[in-house]
Design an enzyme around this catalytic site. Structure first.
Site, PDB file in Angstrom:
ATOM      1  N   GLU A  50      47.966  36.006  72.452  1.00 10.39           N
ATOM      2  CA  GLU A  50      46.731  36.177  73.202  1.00 10.39           C
ATOM      3  C   GLU A  50      46.246  34.769  73.549  1.00 10.39           C
ATOM      4  O   GLU A  50      46.107  33.930  72.655  1.00 10.39           O
ATOM      5  CB  GLU A  50      45.700  36.901  72.319  1.00 10.39           C
ATOM      6  CG  GLU A  50      44.491  37.306  73.106  1.00 10.39           C
ATOM      7  CD  GLU A  50      43.444  38.036  72.279  1.00 10.39           C
ATOM      8  OE1 GLU A  50      43.727  38.413  71.121  1.00 10.39           O
ATOM      9  OE2 GLU A  50      42.333  38.213  72.812  1.00 10.39           O
ATOM     10  N   ARG A 274      53.447  38.287  57.600  1.00 10.87           N
ATOM     11  CA  ARG A 274      52.949  37.099  58.283  1.00 10.87           C
ATOM     12  C   ARG A 274      53.059  35.901  57.355  1.00 10.87           C
ATOM     13  O   ARG A 274      53.126  36.033  56.133  1.00 10.87           O
ATOM     14  CB  ARG A 274      51.526  37.287  58.802  1.00 10.87           C
ATOM     15  CG  ARG A 274      50.458  37.440  57.736  1.00 10.87           C
ATOM     16  CD  ARG A 274      49.128  37.878  58.329  1.00 10.87           C
ATOM     17  NE  ARG A 274      48.554  36.909  59.245  1.00 10.87           N
ATOM     18  CZ  ARG A 274      48.338  37.143  60.548  1.00 10.87           C
ATOM     19  NH1 ARG A 274      48.625  38.296  61.088  1.00 10.87           N
ATOM     20  NH2 ARG A 274      47.792  36.230  61.306  1.00 10.87           N
ATOM     21  N   LYS A 284      42.712  32.055  64.151  1.00 12.71           N
ATOM     22  CA  LYS A 284      42.239  31.269  65.290  1.00 12.71           C
ATOM     23  C   LYS A 284      40.717  31.152  65.280  1.00 12.71           C
ATOM     24  O   LYS A 284      40.171  30.142  65.703  1.00 12.71           O
ATOM     25  CB  LYS A 284      42.730  31.908  66.597  1.00 12.71           C
ATOM     26  CG  LYS A 284      44.167  31.516  66.897  1.00 12.71           C
ATOM     27  CD  LYS A 284      44.623  32.054  68.234  1.00 12.71           C
ATOM     28  CE  LYS A 284      45.045  33.494  68.117  1.00 12.71           C
ATOM     29  NZ  LYS A 284      45.790  33.981  69.278  1.00 12.71           N
TER      30      LYS A 284
HETATM   31  P1  ATP Z   1      45.277  34.946  64.502  1.00 16.06           P
HETATM   32  O1  ATP Z   1      45.101  36.088  63.554  1.00 16.06           O
HETATM   33  O2  ATP Z   1      45.650  33.669  63.875  1.00 16.06           O
HETATM   34  O3  ATP Z   1      44.164  34.821  65.480  1.00 16.06           O
HETATM   35  P2  ATP Z   1      46.809  36.581  66.215  1.00 16.06           P
HETATM   36  O4  ATP Z   1      47.765  37.480  65.561  1.00 16.06           O
HETATM   37  O5  ATP Z   1      45.546  37.166  66.711  1.00 16.06           O
HETATM   38  O6  ATP Z   1      46.575  35.322  65.318  1.00 16.06           O
HETATM   39  P3  ATP Z   1      48.279  36.421  68.624  1.00 16.06           P
HETATM   40  O7  ATP Z   1      48.117  35.462  69.736  1.00 16.06           O
HETATM   41  O8  ATP Z   1      47.920  37.835  68.841  1.00 16.06           O
HETATM   42  O9  ATP Z   1      47.455  35.829  67.423  1.00 16.06           O
HETATM   43  O10 ATP Z   1      49.737  36.321  67.999  1.00 16.06           O
HETATM   44  C1  ATP Z   1      50.919  36.267  68.738  1.00 16.06           C
HETATM   45  C2  ATP Z   1      52.052  36.646  67.842  1.00 16.06           C
HETATM   46  O11 ATP Z   1      52.139  35.756  66.737  1.00 16.06           O
HETATM   47  C3  ATP Z   1      51.870  38.035  67.288  1.00 16.06           C
HETATM   48  O12 ATP Z   1      53.084  38.730  67.410  1.00 16.06           O
HETATM   49  C4  ATP Z   1      51.518  37.805  65.845  1.00 16.06           C
HETATM   50  O13 ATP Z   1      51.992  38.851  65.039  1.00 16.06           O
HETATM   51  C5  ATP Z   1      52.226  36.478  65.540  1.00 16.06           C
HETATM   52  N1  ATP Z   1      51.542  35.779  64.455  1.00 16.06           N
HETATM   53  C6  ATP Z   1      50.256  35.389  64.410  1.00 16.06           C
HETATM   54  N2  ATP Z   1      49.955  34.825  63.223  1.00 16.06           N
HETATM   55  C7  ATP Z   1      51.087  34.858  62.489  1.00 16.06           C
HETATM   56  C8  ATP Z   1      51.435  34.437  61.160  1.00 16.06           C
HETATM   57  N3  ATP Z   1      50.540  33.857  60.344  1.00 16.06           N
HETATM   58  N4  ATP Z   1      52.714  34.612  60.749  1.00 16.06           N
HETATM   59  C9  ATP Z   1      53.616  35.187  61.559  1.00 16.06           C
HETATM   60  N5  ATP Z   1      53.360  35.606  62.806  1.00 16.06           N
HETATM   61  C10 ATP Z   1      52.117  35.459  63.278  1.00 16.06           C
HETATM   62 MG    MG Z   2      46.177  39.140  67.942  1.00 12.56          MG
END
Ligand code: ATP
Ligand code: MG
Length: 565
Positions: A50, A274, A284
């Site tokens: 995102e 994760r 984030k």
């Molecule tokens: P955050 O929770 O840090 O805001 P998010 O999951 O909302 O992260 P996205 O931009 O939606 O952020 O994530 C893009 C991809 O990265 C998704 O497939 C998500 O599952 C993966 N991802 C995000 N954080 C992690 C993590 N700590 N370990 C592994 N994969 C991750």
């Molecule tokens: Mg997300």
């Protein structure tokens, strides 16, 4: 010597091959089964960020996994921006995300946006209304929440649930046309308000948001929800393996439900644990808060777990990829030690980085018997002992030098092999010196250490004799001053996820996470153009920072030579 080096190298190559031959992880097993059963003939994965912030090390794990698996099986990976929430998203983030992925060493087959599919998603929603599978709900957010029930109790049907198809079609179109304010209506899937999986209690498909979208501008004022958009986007692109983190496992049945009801390409979702790292926050939202409140200098502050922060800290793409590989893929949440990430960096830089001497806490050393007619003498040193191809550097040795204050002790404990009164030590790449006396100021602090040198001990053309300690030095006359920014972990608490409710994670910020020092460095460092971090011998790895000016170079400490844990 060369032969030995070669033998050692081959041994390492062999060791790496053994690592390669590890057992398949569960995702590799799934893919191999799918390929051998003919369920799929090729592998297509996607990375779906995102664009609402910068990528962090957790995303790097996901990138290495998605791109790595596709590459391993001759497939491809799409980059798809999940831009379904216009309020938080920005082009600045899109650009940084693309840059970070490429820097990590990966290239996507296609660059797509969920917003590319808004029209198709809308048409499918209309189709679902026509099939009696979706309805417009006029309840408030509160009423909808209350109506969902709890895990123990079933929900209650919305009073708008049984609207006619015609009325739903009319209202949904008017939602799209902007006739209604934000929050006044939503489109919901019509499934089962008593379903044991709460996700199935008539999940939201669309909400009204009158906001400019970074790509579609004001074209849309209804935006699809994650659950309605994600699987369909995967399906439109024919994604074979949609890999996401564990918290999405409860969404999977709904992901499958939409795909089944729409009868479209059957993408499948698989979940892995994760990445959690000690001493690190990764959401984030929290990272944005650290930036906004100036707890760090920006998204790329070298203490941040963001990819741009790690890059500025001196991390290499190779070290991050090695880390992702070592972490592996787990099916259960776990916590990885930050020192593993540091180890991967050290392991990479040890092989590749050029060495220089730098003194961070200087005390003067004077060689009393240095010949008056010799201004300086050149010592030759390897740029990197681990890599003979790196070549050599020349260092001027003079009567007056600086050494680290910690490398001298007047009353040393046992096992202190550095310099002491009457003791001998080798000055790295140069002579053995003996401490004859010290000069102190009125506070008793040592200002000069006086030594004599043994002219027969120059490496290469002297007679070899060994002493227990070797210390680094710089020539007082030739050394250059640089700023050294010495970083430590940003938080003092290992398990940042386990901070009790009501306690703010910012209370655990490490006040010592940045210490600025002036360092005296070997002049050859200023000419280094290796592009990666260098080693300050016996100290750690440092990388030139973009804050450097011609007058003052700035170096960030990437990591020490040994684990600090
Ligand atoms: P955050 O929770 O840090 O805001 P998010 O999951 O909302 O992260 P996205 O931009 O939606 O952020 O994530 C893009 C991809 O990265 C998704 O497939 C998500 O599952 C993966 N991802 C995000 N954080 C992690 C993590 N700590 N370990 C592994 N994969 C991750
Ligand atoms: Mg997300």
């Amino acid at each position: 010597m060369q032969d030995n080096k070669y033998a050692k190298l081959m041994e390492e190559v062999k060791k790496e091959e053994v690592v390669e031959a590890r057992p398949l992880n569960f995702l590799e097993e799934i893919i191999e089964n799918d390929l051998s059963s003919g369920r799929h003939t090729s592998v297509l994965t996607r990375f779906p960020p995102e664009p609402n912030g910068y990528l962090h090390i957790g995303h790097a794990k996901s990138i290495c996994l998605n791109f790595g698996l596709a590459k391993q099986y001759g497939g491809k990976t799409n980059l798809r921006f999940d831009d379904t929430n216009p309020v938080k998203e920005d082009t600045e983030y899109v650009d940084s995300i693309k840059n970070d992925i490429q820097w990590l060493g990966f290239q996507w087959a296609n660059e797509f946006y969920a917003s590319d599919y808004f029209e198709q998603l809308y048409e499918w929603a209309v189709q679902m209304i026509k099939n009696g599978l979706a309805y417009v709900d006029d309840q408030t957010q509160e009423e909808i929440r209350a109506g969902r029930g709890t895990v123990q109790t079933p929900g209650t049907n919305s009073p708008y649930r049984d609207r006619s198809v015609e009325e739903n079609l009319d209202l949904f179109e008017r939602m799209k046309n902007g006739e209604f304010p934000d929050g006044s209506r939503v489109l919901r899937a019509k499934i089962d308000m008593a379903h044991p999986n709460m996700m199935f209690r008539d999940p939201l498909m669309y909400r009204i948001i009158h906001a400019d979208h970074h790509r579609t501008g004001s074209k849309w004022c209804i935006y699809p929800m994650y659950d309605y958009a994600h699987g369909q986007c995967d399906s439109i692109e024919n994604i074979t393996h949609s890999i996401c983190t564990l918290e999405f496992d409860v969404h999977r049945p709904l992901y499958d439900w939409f795909i089944e009801k729409l009868n479209i390409f059957p993408s499948h979702q698989y979940e892995f644990a994760r990445l959690n790292l000690t001493y690190t926050v990764m959401s984030k939202r929290k990272l944005l808060e650290l930036v906004r409140n100036n707890f760090v200098s920006g998204w790329d502050d070298p203490r941040m777990p963001t990819i741009c922060g790690l890059r500025r800290r001196g991390y290499t793409p190779e070290s991050i990829r090695a880390f992702a590989e070592k972490v592996g893929v787990a099916k259960r949440d776990n916590m990885i030690d930050l020192s593993l990430l540091e180890w991967c960096l050290r392991d990479d830089l040890n092989k590749r980085s050029n060495r220089y001497m730098a003194v961070l806490n200087p005390v003067k050393l004077v060689i009393d018997n240095w010949p008056a007619d010799v201004e300086s003498e050149i010592c030759t040193a390897p740029k990197n002992q681990e890599n003979p191809d790196a070549g050599t550097r020349e260092i001027a040795f003079t009567k007056e030098l600086y050494i680290e204050r910690e490398d001298f002790m007047e009353e040393p404990p046992k096992k202190f092999f550095r310099l002491r009164p009457g003791g001998e030590v080798r000055l790295k790449y140069s002579y053995i010196v003996k401490c004859e006396s010290v000069v102190k100021d009125e506070n008793g602090e040592i200002t000069e250490i006086h030594c004599t040198y043994d002219p027969t001990t120059k490496p290469g053309n002297g007679t070899w004799r060994s002493v227990k300690g070797t210390i680094h030095w710089v020539s007082a006359q030739h050394a250059k001053k640089v700023e050294a920014r010495i970083y430590d972990r940003l938080f003092t608490e290992a398990d940042m996820g386990g901070i009790p409710e009501g306690k703010d994670y910012k209370a655990y910020l490490n006040p010592e996470s940045l210490v600025v020092k002036e360092a005296l460095v070997e002049p050859a460092l200023l000419e280094d153009n290796s592009g990666i971090a260098v080693q300050f011998e016996r100290n750690g790895y440092y990388i030139k920072d973009a804050d450097s000016t011609p007058e003052k170079l700035v170096f960030n400490k990437a990591t020490g030579l040994k684990s600090s844990f």
